[in-house]
Design a protein around this motif. Structure first.
Motif, PDB file in Angstrom:
ATOM      1  N   ASN A  90       4.484  46.374  32.931  1.00 24.38           N
ATOM      2  CA  ASN A  90       5.588  45.464  33.211  1.00 24.38           C
ATOM      3  C   ASN A  90       6.924  46.208  33.069  1.00 24.38           C
ATOM      4  OD1 ASN A  90       7.342  43.326  33.397  1.00 24.38           O
ATOM      5  ND2 ASN A  90       6.203  41.994  31.989  1.00 24.38           N
ATOM      6  N   GLY A  91       7.454  46.616  34.223  1.00 27.20           N
ATOM      7  CA  GLY A  91       8.754  47.287  34.224  1.00 27.20           C
ATOM      8  C   GLY A  91       9.790  46.398  34.893  1.00 27.20           C
ATOM      9  N   ASP A  92       9.628  45.090  34.692  1.00 23.42           N
ATOM     10  CA  ASP A  92      10.559  44.174  35.361  1.00 23.42           C
ATOM     11  C   ASP A  92      11.875  44.054  34.600  1.00 23.42           C
ATOM     12  OD1 ASP A  92      10.905  42.453  37.657  1.00 23.42           O
ATOM     13  OD2 ASP A  92      11.157  40.862  36.186  1.00 23.42           O
ATOM     14  N   GLY A 181       9.074  38.672  35.332  1.00 22.77           N
ATOM     15  CA  GLY A 181       8.709  39.448  34.144  1.00 22.77           C
ATOM     16  C   GLY A 181       7.687  38.744  33.276  1.00 22.77           C
ATOM     17  N   GLU A 182       7.564  37.431  33.416  1.00 24.82           N
ATOM     18  CA  GLU A 182       6.536  36.706  32.676  1.00 24.82           C
ATOM     19  C   GLU A 182       5.187  37.192  33.207  1.00 24.82           C
ATOM     20  OE1 GLU A 182       3.682  33.895  31.382  1.00 24.82           O
ATOM     21  OE2 GLU A 182       4.137  34.231  33.484  1.00 24.82           O
ATOM     22  N   GLU A 183       4.253  37.466  32.284  1.00 23.91           N
ATOM     23  CA  GLU A 183       3.086  38.252  32.699  1.00 23.91           C
ATOM     24  C   GLU A 183       2.251  37.621  33.816  1.00 23.91           C
ATOM     25  OE1 GLU A 183       1.087  38.943  29.017  1.00 23.91           O
ATOM     26  OE2 GLU A 183       0.249  36.932  28.932  1.00 23.91           O
ATOM     27  N   SER A 184       2.078  36.315  33.813  1.00 30.53           N
ATOM     28  CA  SER A 184       1.238  35.734  34.864  1.00 30.53           C
ATOM     29  C   SER A 184       2.008  35.640  36.177  1.00 30.53           C
ATOM     30  CB  SER A 184       0.688  34.366  34.437  1.00 30.53           C
ATOM     31  OG  SER A 184       1.731  33.452  34.196  1.00 30.53           O
ATOM     32  N   ALA A 185       3.332  35.436  36.090  1.00 27.27           N
ATOM     33  CA  ALA A 185       4.158  35.443  37.308  1.00 27.27           C
ATOM     34  C   ALA A 185       4.188  36.853  37.905  1.00 27.27           C
ATOM     35  CB  ALA A 185       5.573  34.978  36.986  1.00 27.27           C
ATOM     36  N   LEU A 186       4.143  37.843  37.016  1.00 29.39           N
ATOM     37  CA  LEU A 186       4.120  39.245  37.459  1.00 29.39           C
ATOM     38  C   LEU A 186       2.869  39.507  38.308  1.00 29.39           C
ATOM     39  CD1 LEU A 186       5.777  41.931  36.659  1.00 29.39           C
ATOM     40  CD2 LEU A 186       3.855  42.410  35.180  1.00 29.39           C
ATOM     41  N   MET A 187       1.755  38.954  37.867  1.00 29.14           N
ATOM     42  CA  MET A 187       0.503  39.155  38.618  1.00 29.14           C
ATOM     43  C   MET A 187       0.567  38.448  39.970  1.00 29.14           C
ATOM     44  SD  MET A 187      -2.437  39.030  35.683  1.00 29.14           S
ATOM     45  CE  MET A 187      -2.129  37.390  35.080  1.00 29.14           C
ATOM     46  N   GLU A 188       1.112  37.227  39.957  1.00 27.98           N
ATOM     47  CA  GLU A 188       1.250  36.498  41.226  1.00 27.98           C
ATOM     48  C   GLU A 188       2.100  37.307  42.203  1.00 27.98           C
ATOM     49  OE1 GLU A 188       0.271  32.851  42.113  1.00 27.98           O
ATOM     50  OE2 GLU A 188      -1.198  33.852  40.843  1.00 27.98           O
TER      51      GLU A 188
END
Ligand code: FMN
Ligand code: SF4
Length: 441
Positions: A90-92, A181-188
């Protein structure tokens, strides 16, 4: 022309992850010369459980904000899985005031790659993703070159370091949304969808990216893994105050500091020393009024708290507060705290994805109320109304953005209530004589 970010420094720094900053480590040969990729070679000789145990012993906690124990997180990945496993970095980095992951990419991209390889070996993943913030497009080139160089050396690919084991890395940039940056939004987002968070459970360790078990770690967390594997968990943990607060972290001092910058300080470092020695105190002989301890999602500290805190997870947890993501902001005594609350809320209102009502409506109401209040249109009952609204957002939303918006607001209204009262009944902001004159004119 590209100019590297100037570096801050202080004698109290313990340089573990920043030790290669400014030493040309973007170049793979230089990185190797400075001891790079030894840890990945060592990990190839280790059993996966031994790698995880070493990370557990290090007391390393996630540097992305939540502070979850990294070794523990890795151990949740099932050993057997039909679906492929993944590592997602996660480099957001979009938390206001937090600007340290970008330095790691800029100065030491191979440390991130090496950490990803080790994480892959630990959990049995063959593919890693490095997701960079959209605004960090200038860093994408650096990261992509580092990945390409690692492939040329055979450190990535079908047989990493000639071991016969496969590991690949792909890079990706976002479109510039804090929520991603939220981890599940990052995956989406990585999967090509809108960056909205997923309902949890299932957690990413069980069903993550493309449905496979996924380790999600922050850039700084993963860059800390190679020195831990090389020198041992016991070595790393010894820099912090106890076994749950291992090592060092990059601390970004911004706002009203004489010497702003990113410093690598041991966990448990006294906040007072951090403010007045490392950060050089407050400019123009002014006093400290408030401190944002770790990004805008945290509860703010008043002067007394800021001068007695220690910068570790436990000190904040004991108070039901958070150390956060490393962005420390000093606020001097000339600053209006109503305006600080408003500034923070403007950010969250803009960044709310709008999916859940407490966050979408709450941030909007708070922004509007704070704006009216700051402009002199506030009435007494607004103060408790703001507290009520913020308290009703916390813990009631799909993702932690709702909490992130509520926590600073709650602390500001509670700790600086008097400043809200000073704005009441048509009174102009007492901290802004200039804007008062303009308003009267
Ligand atoms: C709205 C929101 C934004 C976030 N932004 C980031 C971010 O930019 N970078 C990051 O590493 N973690 C961010 N996080 C935390 C991640 O969800 C996750 O906890 C973290 O990436 C896990 O890595 P770590 O355990 O190594 O810290 C954010 C969380 C929320 C709720
Ligand atoms: S808390 Fe806010 S940002 Fe998170 S899902 Fe709900 S509306 Fe979206």
């Amino acid at each position: 022309m590209y100019t590297p970010t100037p570096l801050a420094s202080h004698p109290d720094e313990v340089r573990i992850i920043s030790k290669r900053f400014g030493h040309g480590a973007q170049n793979i040969d230089r990185y190797i010369e400075l001891g790079g990729y030894k840890a990945a070679r060592k990990a190839l000789e280790m059993q996966p459980d031994d790698i995880i145990n070493e990370v557990k012993a290090s007391g390393l906690r996630g540097r992305g904000g939540a502070g979850f124990a990294t070794g523990m997180k890795w151990s949740f990945i099932p050993k057997q899985s039909e679906a492929p496993k993944y590592i997602l970095i996660n480099g957001d980095e979009s938390e206001p005031a937090t600007c340290k992951d970008r330095l790691l990419v800029e100065y030491d991209p191979h440390a991130i790659i090496e950490g990803v390889i080790i994480a892959g070996l630990a959990v049995g993943a063959k593919l890693g993703f490095i997701y960079l913030r959209g605004e960090y497009r200038y860093l994408l080139e650096i990261m992509e070159k580092a990945v390409a160089d690692a492939y040329v050396k055979g450190f990535l690919g079908n047989s990493i370091f000639g071991s016969g084991r496969e590991f690949n890395i792909l890079t990706h940039t976002g479109a510039g949304a804090y929520e991603v940056g939220e981890e599940s939004a990052l995956m989406e987002s990585l999967e090509g969808k809108r960056g909205l968070p997923r309902l949890k459970p299932p957690f990413p360790a069980i069903k993550g990216l493309y449905g496979g078990p996924t380790v999600i770690n922050n850039v700084e967390t993963i860059a800390t893994v190679p020195p831990i594997i090389l020198n041992g968990g016991k070595w790393y943990v010894s820099f912090g105050p106890n076994e749950k607060n291992g090592g060092t972290r990059l601390t970004c001092l911004t706002g009203h500091f004489n010497k702003p910058g990113v410093y690598e300080l041991p966990l448990g470092y006294p906040s007072k020393k951090m403010i007045y020695e490392v950060g050089g105190g407050i400019p123009n002989g002014r006093k400290l009024k408030a401190l944002v301890p770790g990004g805008s999602s945290t509860f703010l500290l008043n002067q007394e708290e800021a001068e007695s805190a220690t910068m570790d997870y436990d000190w904040f947890a004991r108070r039901g507060e958070f150390l956060g993501s490393g962005g420390v902001v000093a606020i001097d005594d000339q600053t209006c705290m109503v305006k600080v609350a408003l500034r923070i809320m403007k950010f969250y209102q803009h960044e709310s994805c709008g999916w859940c009502i407490p966050c979408r409506e709450g941030t909007d109401w708070l922004k509007k109320t704070l704006t009216r209040f700051h402009d002199g249109g506030g009435v007494n009952k607004d103060i408790d109304q703001m507290l009520y609204l913020a308290n009703n957002m916390a813990g009631r939303t799909f993702c932690a953005l709702g909490d992130a918006a509520a926590f600073p607001t709650i602390s500001i209204v509670k700790k600086w209530r008097q400043e809200f009262e000073e704005h009441l009944d048509g009174k102009p902001c007492p901290f802004e004589p200039v804007s008062r004159e303009m308003a009267i004119a």
